[in-house]
Design an enzyme around this catalytic site. Structure first.
Site, PDB file in Angstrom:
ATOM      1  N   SER A  78      -1.994   2.522  -8.044  1.00 49.88           N
ATOM      2  CA  SER A  78      -2.283   3.276  -9.258  1.00 49.88           C
ATOM      3  C   SER A  78      -2.951   2.408 -10.310  1.00 49.88           C
ATOM      4  O   SER A  78      -3.736   2.898 -11.124  1.00 49.88           O
ATOM      5  CB  SER A  78      -0.987   3.820  -9.856  1.00 49.88           C
ATOM      6  OG  SER A  78      -0.291   4.605  -8.925  1.00 49.88           O
ATOM      7  N   ASN A 117      -5.981   6.503 -14.804  1.00 55.65           N
ATOM      8  CA  ASN A 117      -4.707   5.999 -15.317  1.00 55.65           C
ATOM      9  C   ASN A 117      -4.899   5.127 -16.553  1.00 55.65           C
ATOM     10  O   ASN A 117      -4.016   5.036 -17.404  1.00 55.65           O
ATOM     11  CB  ASN A 117      -3.957   5.218 -14.228  1.00 55.65           C
ATOM     12  CG  ASN A 117      -3.213   6.164 -13.284  1.00 55.65           C
ATOM     13  OD1 ASN A 117      -2.943   7.306 -13.639  1.00 55.65           O
ATOM     14  ND2 ASN A 117      -2.890   5.683 -12.092  1.00 55.65           N
ATOM     15  N   GLU A 175     -10.267   8.826  -6.632  1.00 58.73           N
ATOM     16  CA  GLU A 175     -10.994   7.693  -7.218  1.00 58.73           C
ATOM     17  C   GLU A 175     -11.224   6.687  -6.095  1.00 58.73           C
ATOM     18  O   GLU A 175     -10.272   6.267  -5.430  1.00 58.73           O
ATOM     19  CB  GLU A 175     -10.167   7.033  -8.326  1.00 58.73           C
ATOM     20  CG  GLU A 175     -10.288   7.716  -9.670  1.00 58.73           C
ATOM     21  CD  GLU A 175      -9.513   6.973 -10.764  1.00 58.73           C
ATOM     22  OE1 GLU A 175     -10.071   6.728 -11.828  1.00 58.73           O
ATOM     23  OE2 GLU A 175      -8.324   6.623 -10.546  1.00 58.73           O
TER      24      GLU A 175
HETATM   25  P1  NAD Z   1       7.331   6.066  -2.681  1.00 51.52           P
HETATM   26  O1  NAD Z   1       8.387   5.180  -3.193  1.00 51.52           O
HETATM   27  O2  NAD Z   1       7.554   7.516  -2.620  1.00 51.52           O
HETATM   28  O3  NAD Z   1       6.913   5.603  -1.215  1.00 51.52           O
HETATM   29  C1  NAD Z   1       6.702   4.276  -0.828  1.00 51.52           C
HETATM   30  C2  NAD Z   1       7.045   4.157   0.639  1.00 51.52           C
HETATM   31  O4  NAD Z   1       6.585   2.899   1.107  1.00 51.52           O
HETATM   32  C3  NAD Z   1       8.538   4.227   0.932  1.00 51.52           C
HETATM   33  O5  NAD Z   1       8.782   5.201   1.908  1.00 51.52           O
HETATM   34  C4  NAD Z   1       8.864   2.828   1.431  1.00 51.52           C
HETATM   35  O6  NAD Z   1       9.885   2.818   2.392  1.00 51.52           O
HETATM   36  C5  NAD Z   1       7.543   2.395   2.012  1.00 51.52           C
HETATM   37  N1  NAD Z   1       7.388   0.947   2.098  1.00 51.52           N
HETATM   38  C6  NAD Z   1       7.643   0.036   1.156  1.00 51.52           C
HETATM   39  N2  NAD Z   1       7.366  -1.199   1.619  1.00 51.52           N
HETATM   40  C7  NAD Z   1       6.921  -1.059   2.882  1.00 51.52           C
HETATM   41  C8  NAD Z   1       6.481  -1.943   3.890  1.00 51.52           C
HETATM   42  N3  NAD Z   1       6.444  -3.236   3.671  1.00 51.52           N
HETATM   43  N4  NAD Z   1       6.102  -1.433   5.062  1.00 51.52           N
HETATM   44  C9  NAD Z   1       6.113  -0.123   5.300  1.00 51.52           C
HETATM   45  N5  NAD Z   1       6.518   0.771   4.383  1.00 51.52           N
HETATM   46  C10 NAD Z   1       6.918   0.312   3.196  1.00 51.52           C
HETATM   47  O7  NAD Z   1       6.028   5.727  -3.555  1.00 51.52           O
HETATM   48  P2  NAD Z   1       4.766   6.644  -3.851  1.00 51.52           P
HETATM   49  O8  NAD Z   1       4.996   7.417  -5.068  1.00 51.52           O
HETATM   50  O9  NAD Z   1       4.369   7.334  -2.619  1.00 51.52           O
HETATM   51  O10 NAD Z   1       3.675   5.534  -4.222  1.00 51.52           O
HETATM   52  C11 NAD Z   1       3.052   4.747  -3.256  1.00 51.52           C
HETATM   53  C12 NAD Z   1       1.825   4.093  -3.855  1.00 51.52           C
HETATM   54  O11 NAD Z   1       0.938   5.100  -4.330  1.00 51.52           O
HETATM   55  C13 NAD Z   1       2.085   3.200  -5.051  1.00 51.52           C
HETATM   56  O12 NAD Z   1       1.193   2.128  -5.047  1.00 51.52           O
HETATM   57  C14 NAD Z   1       1.812   4.110  -6.236  1.00 51.52           C
HETATM   58  O13 NAD Z   1       1.467   3.405  -7.404  1.00 51.52           O
HETATM   59  C15 NAD Z   1       0.657   4.908  -5.699  1.00 51.52           C
HETATM   60  N6  NAD Z   1       0.442   6.228  -6.310  1.00 51.52           N
HETATM   61  C16 NAD Z   1       1.494   7.031  -6.630  1.00 51.52           C
HETATM   62  C17 NAD Z   1       1.262   8.280  -7.186  1.00 51.52           C
HETATM   63  C18 NAD Z   1       2.387   9.220  -7.529  1.00 51.52           C
HETATM   64  O14 NAD Z   1       2.169  10.152  -8.281  1.00 51.52           O
HETATM   65  N7  NAD Z   1       3.579   9.022  -6.995  1.00 51.52           N
HETATM   66  C19 NAD Z   1      -0.051   8.696  -7.411  1.00 51.52           C
HETATM   67  C20 NAD Z   1      -1.104   7.866  -7.054  1.00 51.52           C
HETATM   68  C21 NAD Z   1      -0.842   6.629  -6.514  1.00 51.52           C
END
Ligand code: NAD
Length: 665
Positions: free
Chosen positions: A405, A476, A438
């Site tokens: 993000s 963002n 993006e």
């Molecule tokens: P989340 O916590 O829902 O999911 C993250 C997942 O990654 C978890 O299931 C975790 O077990 C897994 N994980 C962590 N470390 C790992 C590893 N080493 N190997 C394999 N799996 C691993 O998080 P999210 O909300 O899905 O966000 C994920 C990414 O997307 C982040 O970088 C976040 O900033 C970005 N993002 C989030 C949003 C949002 O609205 N939630 C929007 C855009 C971007």
């Protein structure tokens, strides 16, 4: 003088009028004059008994030249062509292939019959451009499909495929073979008889059906003026004499096409075309992407995997352990079940898509993937470690993308030995629904990798906007500045519900505090903690959100955030505990709270967006102003009818806006 884009050919007693105005036979003054001449020629020639109007190349008239709507319309205008068709004693058949949209479909509706090829789509997208159809569309459509269906079709602007068009009576026949021959045969079969749509009665729809269609259209269209006008015009087809209702339609069309809303929507229409033009990619070779991997099966990862499966791309979804993978897959399945239940997808297709997604825990299963998207926790050290591992398992030439993000994609790329193949693919939540993507071009991203990512984005049917690396990219970054300004307003005396109401009244889908509660307060909290060490100590810092997080108020998911969410509540409720916490924070910061009116709230929040947008442009993070507008409208609920923050700013009194931004500083 250049040749007319309309020519008349003969097939026995039928004149075939060919519109040849590449690339999409868009309506123009020259096309309309050519049509008028052709109709006159058919009328005058005793050797001809009927006419066929057809488009050259791959389509009928796909629409009007949208630039025309912002200017005084050139003569002859489309109603004159329709009047000539109506007055001509010989029948005309429209032969439709490709797209017959807007003025193109209105032209077809002005004919005596319509024959469509199997690939044809028809529709009236004017409402989505801030107008209503202006050449009989609102009068002819209900005569064929009924008032309720006409409201649904015109207010959504959707494209109706040939089979449905036939069922609804919008076309008289679908030609399986040669369209031109079928249309000529249809014209001869009319035996010289006219059967204009205007002469048909409007079928009597049950009043409840009309009321339901009206309600649904107003809800989906947020009650905007073009939706209201389209409904009114269509209903008049059933209540006023044809000529009178037609004149009213034209009047409403003329007024709306010159409205600020229509100008904003035209701006966004052209902005989408511009966004696809990315300098430096001329001649870059796109790589084929037949399979993908997604690492991290959380909220984003499961959504991103769904996007690939929807686009027909096989995908491996990875997480740390079997349980997390199973949770991710269950989440994907839940999404498909919901689509099936809502009738958006049939069960067999959902099965096929689901079958494209395979879960795994071992990163080595990504060895064959052409593209990998990382969506693990938002933590630089974790992401660096992950990219080093991905570099080791992914095949040469595979593209490695991060869904981060905010984080620095250059640093993430540096964890690999292939920074030229690393970039950002920033999806929005929920990924299968949100159109914006993006695409972050890091310092070393190669043109080939970027071109490939953009091609994949298009295949996923996303609206791709290219950004450069920079804290929070385009969206963002602007949103963080905007949210911070809203928090300062709260610290100075406004309440969250007042700020939300003021910005929702401007047209935002949701106010910033309702959004924060929905997305979860912890993401931004982590970002602030990460930036705490490098923050300028002279910068004003509002700690209210930190206090909420420390109390476990992380938003909707914890039942409380800026608002409280009693079980079953559809919206958050103002919470006295939050109010007390805010008042204590103001006192601690030495601020005497004061009432802040909605105008000041809107003025400051919008000026902040504009100021940050101008910085993003100056730093080259966005390629152009219209890209910033697209991001805010498609990813952050900025009202479409205002055209995005920079379009909005271009319509404001500049001196006042400058004064407002100066005050912020
Ligand atoms: P989340 O916590 O829902 O999911 C993250 C997942 O990654 C978890 O299931 C975790 O077990 C897994 N994980 C962590 N470390 C790992 C590893 N080493 N190997 C394999 N799996 C691993 O998080 P999210 O909300 O899905 O966000 C994920 C990414 O997307 C982040 O970088 C976040 O900033 C970005 N993002 C989030 C949003 C949002 O609205 N939630 C929007 C855009 C971007």
């Amino acid at each position: 003088m250049s040749a007319s884009p309309v020519r008349l050919e003969r097939e026995g007693r039928v004149a075939v009028v060919v519109i040849d105005n590449p690339p999409v036979n868009a309506g123009s003054a020259a096309v309309r004059s050519g049509l008028l001449e052709a109709v006159a020629a058919v009328a005058a020639d005793p050797a001809l008994e009927a006419g066929v109007i057809i488009g050259a190349g791959g389509t009928f008239v796909a629409g009007s030249d949208i630039r025309e709507f912002g200017q005084p319309l050139a003569e002859p205008q489309l109603p004159a062509v329709l009047a000539a068709l109506a007055a001509c004693p010989k029948p005309f058949v429209a032969a439709l292939h490709g797209a017959a949209l807007g003025g193109g479909f209105e032209l077809a509706l002005g004919c005596d019959a319509r024959v469509a090829a199997m690939d044809a789509v028809v529709g009236l997208p004017e409402v989505t451009l801030g107008m209503i159809p202006g050449a009989g569309g609102t009068q002819h459509l209900p005569r064929l499909a009924g008032v309720a269906k006409a409201i649904e079709i015109a207010c959504s602007g959707r494209r109706v495929k040939a089979a449905e068009a036939l069922r609804l009576g919008l076309v008289d026949a679908v030609a399986e073979g040669d369209l031109r021959a079928a249309a000529v045969a249809h014209a001869l079969a009319l035996g010289g008889r006219k059967r204009p749509v205007s002469a048909l009665p409007v079928p009597a729809d049950p009043p409840e059906a009309v009321a339901d269609a009206e309600k649904a259209a107003l809800r989906a269209g947020k009650g905007r003026p073009p939706v209201v006008a389209a409904i009114a015009a269509i209903k008049e087809a059933a209540t006023l004499p044809y000529g009178e209702a037609l004149a009213n339609e034209r009047r409403m069309f003329q007024a709306l096409r010159q409205s600020p809303e229509a100008a904003a929507l035209r701006h966004l229409f052209f902005a989408e075309r511009e966004a696809a033009k990315v300098p430096g990619l001329e001649g870059a070779a796109e790589r084929p992407v037949g399979s993908a991997g997604v690492v991290g099966a959380g909220t984003m990862g499961s959504g991103i995997a769904t996007c690939f499966a929807d686009a027909g791309i096989a995908v491996t979804l990875i997480d740390q352990d079997e349980e997390a993978v199973a949770r991710g897959l269950a989440c994907v399945k839940q999404g498909y079940d919901a689509s099936v239940a809502a009738g958006r997808l049939d069960e067999a297709e959902a099965e096929r898509r689901l079958a494209r997604i395979h879960g795994a825990v071992d990163l080595a299963s990504l060895a064959d993937a052409d593209l990998v998207v990382e969506a693990i926790f938002e933590d630089m050290a974790l992401k660096e470690a992950m990219f080093a591992r991905l570099d080791a398992v992914a095949k040469p030439g595979a593209i490695l993308a991060t869904n981060t993000s905010y984080l620095d994609v250059d640093r993430i790329a540096a964890a690999t030995k292939r920074p030229q193949d690393v970039l950002g693919l920033h999806f929005f939540s929920p990924a299968p629904v949100m159109r914006l993507l993006e695409v972050v071009r890091a310092a070393k991203t190669s043109p080939g990798a970027l071109a490939t990512a953009l091609a994949v984005g298009r295949k996923l049917r996303k609206l791709c906007v290219v950004a450069k690396v920079g804290e929070g990219f385009i969206g963002n970054r602007l949103y963080a500045a905007y949210r911070r300004q809203c928090e300062l307003l709260v610290e100075e005396g406004a309440l969250p519900e007042e700020v939300d109401a003021a910005l929702e009244s401007f047209g935002f889908a949701m106010g910033p505090f309702a959004v924060a509660d929905m997305a979860g307060l912890d993401i931004a909290w982590r970002m602030r903690q990460r930036l705490a060490a490098t923050r300028d100590p002279r910068e004003r810092y509002c700690a209210i959100a930190d206090r909420l997080c420390e109390r476990g108020r992380l938003g909707r998911k914890t039942g409380a955030g800026w608002y409280r969410y009693p079980p079953g509540a559809r919206r958050g409720e103002p919470d006295p505990e939050v109010r007390a916490l805010i008042e204590a924070a103001s006192a601690a910061a030495g601020i005497a709270r004061r009432a802040i009116d909605p105008d000041e709230i809107r003025g400051r929040a919008l000026a902040t967006l504009v100021r940050e947008a101008e910085r993003v442009l100056a730093e080259g993070v966005a390629l152009r102003a219209s890209d910033v507008d697209l991001v805010l409208v498609n990813g952050y609920g900025f009202p479409k009818h205002e055209g995005g923050p920079l379009f909005w700013a271009s319509r404001q009194d500049r001196a006042r806006l400058d004064a407002a931004t100066a005050r912020l500083a």
